[in-house]
Design an enzyme around this catalytic site. Structure first.
Site, PDB file in Angstrom:
ATOM      1  N   CYS A   1       0.870  -1.160   0.000  1.00 63.69           N
ATOM      2  CA  CYS A   1       0.000   0.000   0.000  1.00 63.69           C
ATOM      3  C   CYS A   1       0.909   1.212   0.000  1.00 63.69           C
ATOM      4  CB  CYS A   1      -0.854   0.022   1.260  1.00 63.69           C
ATOM      5  SG  CYS A   1      -1.818  -1.488   1.467  1.00 63.69           S
TER       6      CYS A   1
ATOM      7  N   ARG B   1       1.132   1.887  -6.028  1.00 70.21           N
ATOM      8  CA  ARG B   1       1.361   0.831  -5.038  1.00 70.21           C
ATOM      9  C   ARG B   1       0.073   0.100  -4.686  1.00 70.21           C
ATOM     10  NH1 ARG B   1       6.390   2.328  -2.145  1.00 70.21           N
ATOM     11  NH2 ARG B   1       5.768   0.891  -0.525  1.00 70.21           N
TER      12      ARG B   1
ATOM     13  N   TRP C   1      -3.761  -1.762  -1.519  1.00 70.31           N
ATOM     14  CA  TRP C   1      -3.829  -2.967  -2.344  1.00 70.31           C
ATOM     15  C   TRP C   1      -4.251  -4.069  -1.381  1.00 70.31           C
ATOM     16  CZ3 TRP C   1      -1.495  -7.804  -2.267  1.00 70.31           C
ATOM     17  CH2 TRP C   1      -1.670  -8.580  -3.421  1.00 70.31           C
TER      18      TRP C   1
ATOM     19  N   ASN D   1       1.386   0.247   6.027  1.00 67.64           N
ATOM     20  CA  ASN D   1       1.779  -0.553   4.859  1.00 67.64           C
ATOM     21  C   ASN D   1       2.583  -1.733   5.380  1.00 67.64           C
ATOM     22  OD1 ASN D   1       2.568  -1.509   2.323  1.00 67.64           O
ATOM     23  ND2 ASN D   1       4.434  -0.266   2.374  1.00 67.64           N
ATOM     24  N   GLY D   2       2.198  -2.936   4.974  1.00 68.74           N
ATOM     25  CA  GLY D   2       2.902  -4.131   5.434  1.00 68.74           C
ATOM     26  C   GLY D   2       1.885  -5.201   5.811  1.00 68.74           C
TER      27      GLY D   2
ATOM     28  N   GLU E   1       9.355 -12.046 -21.148  1.00 70.02           N
ATOM     29  CA  GLU E   1       9.000 -10.716 -20.667  1.00 70.02           C
ATOM     30  C   GLU E   1       7.865 -10.117 -21.506  1.00 70.02           C
ATOM     31  OE1 GLU E   1       9.125  -8.957 -18.267  1.00 70.02           O
ATOM     32  OE2 GLU E   1       8.801  -6.906 -18.956  1.00 70.02           O
TER      33      GLU E   1
ATOM     34  N   LYS F   1       4.213  -8.885 -20.093  1.00 71.30           N
ATOM     35  CA  LYS F   1       3.683  -7.537 -20.341  1.00 71.30           C
ATOM     36  C   LYS F   1       2.274  -7.654 -20.902  1.00 71.30           C
ATOM     37  CE  LYS F   1       5.686  -5.752 -18.612  1.00 71.30           C
ATOM     38  NZ  LYS F   1       6.760  -5.660 -17.652  1.00 71.30           N
TER      39      LYS F   1
ATOM     40  N   GLU G   1      -0.279  -8.867 -18.199  1.00 66.90           N
ATOM     41  CA  GLU G   1      -0.612  -8.007 -17.061  1.00 66.90           C
ATOM     42  C   GLU G   1      -1.395  -6.766 -17.446  1.00 66.90           C
ATOM     43  OE1 GLU G   1       3.951  -6.350 -16.267  1.00 66.90           O
ATOM     44  OE2 GLU G   1       2.636  -6.638 -14.582  1.00 66.90           O
TER      45      GLU G   1
ATOM     46  N   HIS H   1       7.958 -30.168 -28.302  1.00 71.00           N
ATOM     47  CA  HIS H   1       7.850 -31.037 -27.121  1.00 71.00           C
ATOM     48  C   HIS H   1       6.517 -30.860 -26.395  1.00 71.00           C
ATOM     49  CE1 HIS H   1      11.952 -32.270 -27.662  1.00 71.00           C
ATOM     50  NE2 HIS H   1      12.351 -31.005 -27.704  1.00 71.00           N
TER      51      HIS H   1
ATOM     52  N   LYS I   1       2.574  -2.092  -7.997  1.00 72.01           N
ATOM     53  CA  LYS I   1       3.949  -2.054  -8.466  1.00 72.01           C
ATOM     54  C   LYS I   1       4.928  -2.604  -7.436  1.00 72.01           C
ATOM     55  CE  LYS I   1       6.939   0.584 -11.333  1.00 72.01           C
ATOM     56  NZ  LYS I   1       6.818  -0.386 -12.421  1.00 72.01           N
TER      57      LYS I   1
END
Ligand code: AGP
Length: 593
Positions: free
Chosen positions: A2, A29, A75, A101-102, A465, A469, A472, A488, A588
């Site tokens: 957060c 965040r 978040w 935050n945590g 990558e 992208k 998300e 395979h 993020k």
């Protein structure tokens, strides 16, 4: 995961707009809910579920009296995204308000005890136990800062907390453990926030708070106490980041602004060549490298493995930080452990670093200098991407890859490789100038449900990558495979409903990558290939081609081709009318395990 901010206006001007501005800058965040508490005769709170703009429209968050207060963007981790779970949290009598935050791991036990003592809980969050603990210790006669200190002694987990109390007006206290917290100092106001972006518009004078320190801010001054409660003097530093760096500069989204900044980011990274060499000289000898990272940083680390093993010939292992514990047994003093992280706050990566024996040397490659990671590693290299606001990492990824290319060149004494890196900004510019071509292709692929990416050798981390992208920000299911792996198993997935994006730069792997392309072409699916100009072979085999300067061979392609793939993901997302800066369910800084 957060964002928190507190602000004390010494000149007694209205604080709400400043808090709201700071919260907005922390929104990357978390954006599930937002809330503000200010003090004027009593504590006033407004909070609700939703992004800042939505909540502001409903509640007018500017309309809050008082010259100091706290704010939060969330978040959701413990407890759903609801008004009740939004911060700030207060006790029953609204005597204390806090933002946090945590994650408090032992909150269930504490909650049970506090409930049995008569405290009433109104949320499902872990945070609410903190406010009741502070209230309890204040009822026992402690002042706000000592009530906070006693409370934190009972907490297990991570926290950055800012608290105010109506019993002690014009005072704000803050502390941290395993979550970052920065103090900002100006003539007429003080700030305390999860990171400097929240206060950059107002001040560049910062003090990083260490674990266990408590800052007591009043309308006259601030005092920092160490973990033994002794007042201490800490030096104010001036951050190299400037407010201009966090402007959108006319771009519709941060992501496209940050993609466009990449030539400059590469140039700045190359300017750091001697600093990187000095760090490697300091580290001295090692025989193996173990890279640990998550998400996009993991892909950057994988690119690092390819180039380090090729050029410097140092065996290099890349481990997802969340899977790291199983690797501990094979680390020894000849191993250099390198953590790679944009935020420097990723809980999985920090946890992995904490597991490592002190005798083993650790290096972090981090974009946020004030974050925790440089503090817990022996050495650090700060990437020169500047603040990255878009949740999807772009310029920080390229800065990480570039640092690892420089490391490979330095460790392998390959001056030719290093020389070639100076051409990379030009190659990227060429792609950016032709972004309209990619926009056209993106329209064609924006309606699909699935996408398959493939690349070989140096290009394999690039497609991993690119697929991340795409997932998300566009919510399109995207899979990435090494081209040689197609036969395979995943070839079974390919039909006309599964378009393929293939990356085929010139070089030794070219022909085998083309073989794989043949295999998908035979399954009659739509193919977009990112390759090299004058490559008639791939032009013939793909429906759509985006062709890049032929000087870019497979070895340096990871620093160039990814830009075209970032743009494809961005344009598809915008075409779908989604906000690429704020993908659903993501934040993020991932400060939770
Ligand atoms: C990148 O686009 C993602 N937001 C995510 O995968 C990110 O790279 C990951 O969470 C690691 O973060 P870090 O680099 O801050 O450690």
């Amino acid at each position: 995961m957060c964002g928190i901010i507190g602000c004390m206006k010494k000149n007694k001007s209205n604080v709400a707009p400043t808090l709201l501005y700071g919260a907005k800058k922390l929104e990357y965040r978390g954006y599930d809910s937002v809330g503000i508490a200010t003090y004027s005769d009593k504590i006033h709170v407004k909070k609700d579920e939703g992004k800042i703009e939505e909540v502001h429209k409903r509640l007018n968050l500017y309309d809050m009296p008082g010259s100091y207060g706290i704010a939060h963007v969330r978040w959701a981790s413990v407890g759903r995204a609801t008004k009740e779970n939004a911060h700030p949290h207060t006790d029953e009598n609204e005597k204390v308000a806090i933002v946090h935050n945590g994650t408090i791991k032992n909150y269930a036990t504490l909650k049970k005890e506090l409930k049995s003592e008569g405290h009433t809980f109104t949320s499902q969050t872990d945070t609410e136990v903190i406010v009741h603990l502070i209230e309890k210790f204040m009822d026992d006669g402690l002042d706000l800062e000592h009530a906070l200190r006693e409370s934190t002694k009972l907490l297990k987990g991570s926290y950055a907390i800012v608290a105010i109390s109506s019993d002690e007006p014009y005072k704000m206290v803050a502390t941290r453990k395993d979550s970052s917290l920065v103090l900002g100092v100006e003539q007429d106001s003080y700030y305390v926030a999860s990171d400097i972006l929240a206060m950059l518009k107002y001040t560049r004078n910062i003090i990083e708070l260490e674990e266990g320190e408590i800052v007591v801010i009043t309308d006259e001054d601030y005092v920092i106490h160490d973990k033994f409660d002794n007042p201490i003097n800490k030096e104010i530093t001036v951050t190299p980041w400037t407010p201009e760096m966090i402007d959108k500069n006319g771009y519709p989204y941060y992501m496209i602004k940050e993609i466009n900044e990449q030539p400059e980011v590469i140039q700045k990274t190359l300017n750091d060549k001697n600093k990187i060499r000095a760090v490697l000289d300091d580290i001295g000898d090692f025989e193996r490298i173990c890279l640990i990272a998550c998400g996009t940083s993991y892909h950057a680390a994988l690119s690092g493995k390819y180039i380090i093993e090729t050029v410097a010939k140092i065996p290099t292992n890349v481990i997802l930080a969340s899977e790291f514990s199983h690797t501990l047994n094979v680390l020894d003093e000849k191993t250099l452990v390198i953590s790679v992280s944009q935020s420097g706050e990723t809980a999985d990566t920090l946890k992995a670093l904490k597991m490592i024996d002190e005798k083993i040397k650790t290096l972090s490659i981090v974009n946020v200098e004030t974050s925790q990671m440089p503090k817990v590693t022996d050495y650090s290299i700060i990437t020169q991407a500047g603040p990255e606001i878009g949740v999807a990492a772009t310029k920080t990824y390229l800065a990480q890859v570039c640092v690892m290319y420089l490391m490979a060149g330095i460790l392998g004494n390959d001056s030719e490789l290093i020389e070639r890196l100076y051409e990379v900004p030009r190659y990227i510019e060429e792609i950016l100038e032709r972004c309209d071509e990619l926009k056209v292709y993106s329209k064609r692929y924006s309606f699909v449900n699935d996408l398959f990416y493939m690349g070989k050798g140096f290009s394999y981390p690039t497609v991993l990558e690119a697929a991340l992208k795409m997932k998300e920000i566009s919510y399109i299911h995207a899979e990435a495979y090494a081209s040689g792996e197609l036969k395979h198993g995943p070839l079974a997935l390919i039909d006309f409903t599964m378009p393929v994006i293939s990356v085929i730069p010139p070089g030794e792997d070219h022909d085998l990558a083309v073989n794989a392309l043949e295999e998908v072409k035979a399954r009659k699916t739509l193919i977009l290939t990112i390759g090299s100009e004058n490559d008639d072979i791939i032009e013939d085999k793909a429906n759509d081609c985006f062709l890049i300067n032929p000087e870019v061979d497979e070895e340096i392609a990871p620093l160039v081709y990814i830009v075209a793939l970032q743009l494809v993901a961005y344009y598809i997302t915008v075409e779908k009318r989604l906000n690429p800066d704020m993908p659903r369910n993501l934040a993020k800084t991932v400060a939770t395990e």
